[in-house]
Design a protein around this motif. Structure first.
Motif, short mmCIF file in Angstrom:
data_model
loop_
_atom_site.label_atom_id
_atom_site.label_comp_id
_atom_site.label_asym_id
_atom_site.label_seq_id
_atom_site.Cartn_x
_atom_site.Cartn_y
_atom_site.Cartn_z
N UNK A 71 -29.96 36.54 37.54
CA UNK A 71 -29.93 37.31 36.28
C UNK A 71 -28.88 36.75 35.31
N UNK A 72 -27.73 36.34 35.87
CA UNK A 72 -26.68 35.78 35.00
C UNK A 72 -27.18 34.47 34.37
N UNK A 103 -35.57 29.52 35.25
CA UNK A 103 -35.31 29.32 36.69
C UNK A 103 -34.49 30.49 37.22
N UNK A 104 -33.51 30.96 36.44
CA UNK A 104 -32.69 32.10 36.85
C UNK A 104 -33.56 33.34 37.06
N UNK A 105 -34.48 33.54 36.12
CA UNK A 105 -35.38 34.70 36.23
C UNK A 105 -36.25 34.59 37.48
N UNK A 168 -34.66 39.32 26.12
CA UNK A 168 -34.74 39.26 27.59
C UNK A 168 -33.39 38.85 28.17
N UNK A 169 -32.73 37.89 27.51
CA UNK A 169 -31.44 37.41 28.00
C UNK A 169 -30.39 38.52 27.91
N UNK A 170 -30.42 39.27 26.83
CA UNK A 170 -29.43 40.34 26.66
C UNK A 170 -29.56 41.36 27.77
N UNK A 171 -30.82 41.74 28.08
CA UNK A 171 -31.01 42.74 29.13
C UNK A 171 -30.67 42.16 30.51
N UNK A 194 -33.08 46.65 38.13
CA UNK A 194 -32.24 45.53 37.68
C UNK A 194 -33.03 44.25 37.39
N UNK A 195 -33.87 43.85 38.36
CA UNK A 195 -34.62 42.60 38.14
C UNK A 195 -35.61 42.77 36.98
N UNK A 196 -36.14 43.98 36.83
CA UNK A 196 -37.12 44.20 35.75
C UNK A 196 -36.46 44.39 34.37
#
Lengths: 229, 183
Positions: A71-72, A103-105, A168-171, A194-196
């Protein structure tokens, strides 16, 4: 004929040229947004109350740690991609950051799903998922506004894509902060609350950000137009 | 230092001076950039007659985005991106315009029996009369005289892009008038 028209235009553009201040460097903006995010997180987590077993929850399970690293990365990658997309000539940086965010997502979604698959027991109600999604978006709103303020002064090519990445990045990055105050232990909540979060953030924030970005661009264009006329 | 490096350095210096308000440096920079901009635009659009229009749009975009250039970075990638984006936008706009024009052609110019000079019905002549001069001229040149967009633009003393836009607005106004007549 075409040369003549171009030369006339060049004359017109250069005649009343006014000095402009170059945009700040991207790394400075990224640093500033990081500070803003950190300040919001500290204030937010303090007011909500930090999770007592935070270190154990994050470091005790490799899977949970991977979700938050993912997520980070999604948050940082998406934010840098959105900033770079608004500056001509920074496409390579935007593309690389975009892939890192993606990739992080993928890491966060993959690890979250795997954890839930192995241990599907649910202890938390859906209202807790909702609360964490709202907190994640809340923690991310200020950095997202920062991205839009920068992009509105710059020259974004695809405002919708930029706003989608920023939202998306902000959330995503807000979700990392929300987890620090989240007492829920089960993996269904980790996945849904969290993941969503980036999906929920994209859904809720993209259109307002596009709207704000368009307004800022119009204002910027009016300022430049006054210079041209 | 090679000739290209020297040129890049010179342009970078002019751009920095332009950001400080030096109009002469700015004029020189834009003038020297013209062939480069034409090259990038042609690379995207080929021999499209709109290349000159796009180059002008690129000049305006460079002007409005000049504050986004950072003096420590190379100028050409910045300029190339602006030119490429303008060409992509233009190609998309043209594709949309062509699609709309096809729709309008199919929907709004019905084959009615000729009852007046030029083979146009009275209703059509009445509707044409109500159009602004520029739109009427564009429609007449393209649809009645059967000229190509290039020829019509030359005759009307405007650019092909502007002529197409006038014609498109004219078709839309005609459709509204004709619908009104029928309804």
């Amino acid at each position: 004929m075409s040369d003549e028209r171009a030369e006339q235009l060049i004359d017109r553009l250069s005649r009343d040229l006014v000095p402009v201040r170059p945009l700040p460097q991207l790394r400075v903006v990224v640093g500033l947004l990081g500070v803003v995010w950190l300040a919001v997180t500290i204030v937010g987590v303090r007011s909500l109350g930090a999770r007592p077993d935070l270190a154990e929850a994050w470091l005790g399970s490799g899977g949970v740690a991977a979700v938050f690293v993912g997520l980070a990365l999604a948050g940082a990658g998406g934010t840098i991609a959105a900033l770079a997309m608004s500056v001509p000539g920074r496409e390579t940086l935007a593309r690389v950051a975009f892939w890192i965010g993606g990739a992080g997502m993928a890491i966060a979604a993959g690890c979250g799903t795997l954890l839930f698959w192995r241990s599907p027991l649910a202890a938390s109600p859906w209202t807790a998922d909702l609360a964490c999604l709202v907190e994640a978006i809340g923690f991310g709103v200020l950095p997202a506004i920062g991205v839009v303020l920068f992009a509105g002064r710059a020259a974004p090519f695809r405002p919708l894509v930029l706003a989608l990445a920023a939202a998306a990045a902000a959330a995503a990055i807000g979700s990392v902060a929300a987890q620090a105050a989240c007492p829920m232990p089960d993996f269904r909540h980790l996945l849904m609350g969290h993941v969503l979060a980036p999906v929920a953030g994209a859904f809720l924030l993209t259109l307002p950000l596009v709207f704000a970005l368009r307004r800022l661009q119009e204002r910027q264009a009016r300022g430049q137009g006054a210079n041209r006329s | 230092m090679s000739g290209q490096d020297e040129r890049a350095e010179r342009w970078r210096g002019w751009m920095t001076a332009a950001q400080d308000g030096d109009s002469e440096a700015y004029r020189r920079l834009l003038t020297e950039l013209l062939p480069f901009l034409r090259g990038v635009t042609r690379g995207r659009l080929g021999d499209d007659p709109g290349v000159d229009d796009v180059v002008q749009e690129v000049l305006v975009r460079i002007h409005t985005a000049r504050h986004t250039y950072r003096p420590e970075r190379a100028l050409l990638p910045w300029v190339r991106t602006i030119a490429r984006n303008a060409a992509i936008d233009w190609a998309r706009r043209q594709a949309r315009l062509r699609a709309r024009q096809r729709d309008v052609d199919a929907d709004t110019l019905p084959a009615e029996p000729a009852a007046a000079p030029l083979g146009l019905s009275r209703g059509m002549l009445r509707a044409l009369d109500q159009l602004p001069d520029g739109q009427r001229q564009a429609v007449m040149l393209l649809k009645v005289e059967g000229l190509s967009v290039q020829e019509a633009a030359r005759k009307a003393g405007t650019t092909p892009g502007a002529l197409k836009l006038r014609a498109h607005r004219g078709y839309r106004a005609l459709r509204d008038h004709l619908k009104g007549d029928r309804g």
